[in-house]
Design a protein around this motif. Structure first.
Motif, PDB file in Angstrom:
ATOM      1  N   TYR A 193       0.850  -1.186   0.000  1.00 48.72           N
ATOM      2  CA  TYR A 193       0.000   0.000   0.000  1.00 48.72           C
ATOM      3  C   TYR A 193       0.886   1.237   0.000  1.00 48.72           C
ATOM      4  O   TYR A 193       2.067   1.182   0.352  1.00 48.72           O
ATOM      5  CB  TYR A 193      -0.901   0.004   1.245  1.00 48.72           C
ATOM      6  N   ASN A 235     -11.974   3.800  11.595  1.00 54.29           N
ATOM      7  CA  ASN A 235     -11.404   2.733  10.793  1.00 54.29           C
ATOM      8  C   ASN A 235     -10.104   3.196  10.149  1.00 54.29           C
ATOM      9  O   ASN A 235      -9.968   4.354   9.763  1.00 54.29           O
ATOM     10  CB  ASN A 235     -12.375   2.293   9.690  1.00 54.29           C
ATOM     11  N   PHE A 285      -7.532   2.791   7.024  1.00 47.75           N
ATOM     12  CA  PHE A 285      -7.549   2.373   5.630  1.00 47.75           C
ATOM     13  C   PHE A 285      -6.138   2.331   5.059  1.00 47.75           C
ATOM     14  O   PHE A 285      -5.345   3.259   5.269  1.00 47.75           O
ATOM     15  CB  PHE A 285      -8.412   3.323   4.787  1.00 47.75           C
ATOM     16  N   ASP A 287      -4.610   2.529   1.622  1.00 45.32           N
ATOM     17  CA  ASP A 287      -5.158   3.013   0.345  1.00 45.32           C
ATOM     18  C   ASP A 287      -6.679   3.099   0.515  1.00 45.32           C
ATOM     19  O   ASP A 287      -7.152   3.818   1.365  1.00 45.32           O
ATOM     20  CB  ASP A 287      -4.726   2.107  -0.815  1.00 45.32           C
ATOM     21  N   LYS A 288      -7.449   2.310  -0.220  1.00 44.09           N
ATOM     22  CA  LYS A 288      -8.906   2.373  -0.102  1.00 44.09           C
ATOM     23  C   LYS A 288      -9.493   1.142   0.590  1.00 44.09           C
ATOM     24  O   LYS A 288     -10.711   0.970   0.634  1.00 44.09           O
ATOM     25  CB  LYS A 288      -9.535   2.528  -1.486  1.00 44.09           C
ATOM     26  N   ARG A 289      -8.622   0.320   1.150  1.00 41.20           N
ATOM     27  CA  ARG A 289      -9.070  -0.919   1.786  1.00 41.20           C
ATOM     28  C   ARG A 289      -9.066  -0.782   3.307  1.00 41.20           C
ATOM     29  O   ARG A 289      -8.064  -0.420   3.904  1.00 41.20           O
ATOM     30  CB  ARG A 289      -8.178  -2.092   1.364  1.00 41.20           C
ATOM     31  N   CYS A 290     -10.199  -1.115   3.904  1.00 35.40           N
ATOM     32  CA  CYS A 290     -10.325  -1.025   5.359  1.00 35.40           C
ATOM     33  C   CYS A 290      -9.545  -2.167   6.012  1.00 35.40           C
ATOM     34  O   CYS A 290      -9.656  -3.325   5.599  1.00 35.40           O
ATOM     35  CB  CYS A 290     -11.804  -1.104   5.760  1.00 35.40           C
ATOM     36  N   LYS A 350      -8.470  -5.097   8.362  1.00 33.11           N
ATOM     37  CA  LYS A 350      -9.208  -6.151   9.056  1.00 33.11           C
ATOM     38  C   LYS A 350      -8.275  -6.944   9.955  1.00 33.11           C
ATOM     39  O   LYS A 350      -7.056  -6.898   9.813  1.00 33.11           O
ATOM     40  CB  LYS A 350      -9.879  -7.095   8.040  1.00 33.11           C
ATOM     41  N   GLN A 359     -13.756  -6.565  10.612  1.00 34.66           N
ATOM     42  CA  GLN A 359     -13.374  -5.181  10.365  1.00 34.66           C
ATOM     43  C   GLN A 359     -12.782  -4.577  11.633  1.00 34.66           C
ATOM     44  O   GLN A 359     -13.326  -4.737  12.718  1.00 34.66           O
ATOM     45  CB  GLN A 359     -14.578  -4.375   9.907  1.00 34.66           C
TER      46      GLN A 359
END
Length: 285
Positions: free
Chosen positions: A40, A65, A67, A69-72, A74, A80
């Motif tokens: 990332y 949350n 992130f 880049d654009k991914r949360c 986990k 999540q």
């Protein structure tokens, strides 16, 4: 929210954050058995409203949350990663932001702790952690004195007296370091410790457990958590005998320094995690 300047927004003890940053240099130097390349470019934090009908000013209806880049982000269990405190979310994000070409999971204590809280792989309950910490009182590293060396025993007594004095004032207990091989803690003292720990959430207790395991001391952990001593002082008090021997016989610098900074890194991170987890939720300005 981009976190490139994340450290400046910490609302906590400067000495603790300094300890984490300093010891991170040691963590990054340790070899990894399996390297994962950084996948990332950017790290950011977003606030999420849990209930659209809730008041915008009610922090209990928000979480944060992280992130990549654009991914949360986990957990290893696929859940999540929802964080209830802004400062803690920034701490986690900063760990991911500070990774270089390869990711070093062993340096990411905040991430590991929040993963443990969310996934709870051992299926622990609050009562289990409280019981574990109370049971560790009798094996606390500062509860036993070195009776065979009078000089060292005097160093221990004078250095640790303020800790025992403060703990006893707070708990109404009568704890003191023991000259006996087997340490015994009264049921009254155990109950006072239980009452104190029962005030905290599961996440806070996970942080306190990790911190106490790092130093093998519940009492030093509580003192640092309540800001009676800083993290570096707590680590030093946990190794009084080691430092006494080093002063007498000399030090293997690279070995002892690496070990000390590793302990400081783990302990400081756990204390900060417990502190953030015990705070009322912070929201973005």
């Amino acid at each position: 929210m981009n976190v490139s300047l994340i450290t400046s927004k910490f609302r906590t003890c400067f000495r603790c954050t300094r300890s984490v940053r300093l010891s991170a240099k040691v963590e990054s130097a340790q070899p990894a058995t399996k390297k994962l390349k950084r996948f990332y470019k950017e790290v950011s934090i977003q606030k999420t409203d849990l209930n659209n009908s809730a008041s915008k000013n009610d922090d209990m209806y928000h979480h944060f949350n992280v992130f990549l880049d654009k991914r949360c982000l986990k957990t290893p269990g696929g859940k999540q990663l929802n964080v209830q405190n802004e400062s803690l979310a920034m701490s986690i994000a900063n760990e991911w932001l500070s990774q270089k070409e390869f990711i070093a999971p062993t340096s990411m204590h905040f991430t590991s702790l929040i993963n443990t809280c969310i996934d709870n792989p051992l299926q622990l309950k609050t009562a289990d952690i409280v019981s574990h910490l109370v049971e560790r009182l009798e094996s606390d590293t500062i509860m036993s004195l070195e009776i065979e060396n009078g000089e060292l025993m005097q160093v221990q007594l004078s250095s640790l007296r303020p800790i025992f004095t403060w703990v006893n004032q707070q708990w109404g207990s009568n704890l003191h370091p023991s000259r006996e091989l087997i340490v015994s803690v009264s049921e009254t003292c155990k109950q006072r410790c239980t009452d104190y720990l029962n005030k905290f959430s599961f996440d806070t207790l996970i942080g306190l457990k990790f911190a106490s395991d790092s130093l093998k001391s519940v009492l030093l952990t509580v003192a640092a958590f309540e800001q009676q001593i800083d993290c570096e002082s707590a680590v030093k008090l946990s190794v009084l005998e080691e430092d006494f021997q080093i002063a007498k016989w000399g030090n293997v610098e690279w070995a002892h320094d690496m070990s000390r900074l590793d302990t400081l890194s783990r302990f400081s991170s756990a204390i900060l995690f417990a502190t953030f987890s015990s705070e009322v939720h912070n929201v973005f300005k």
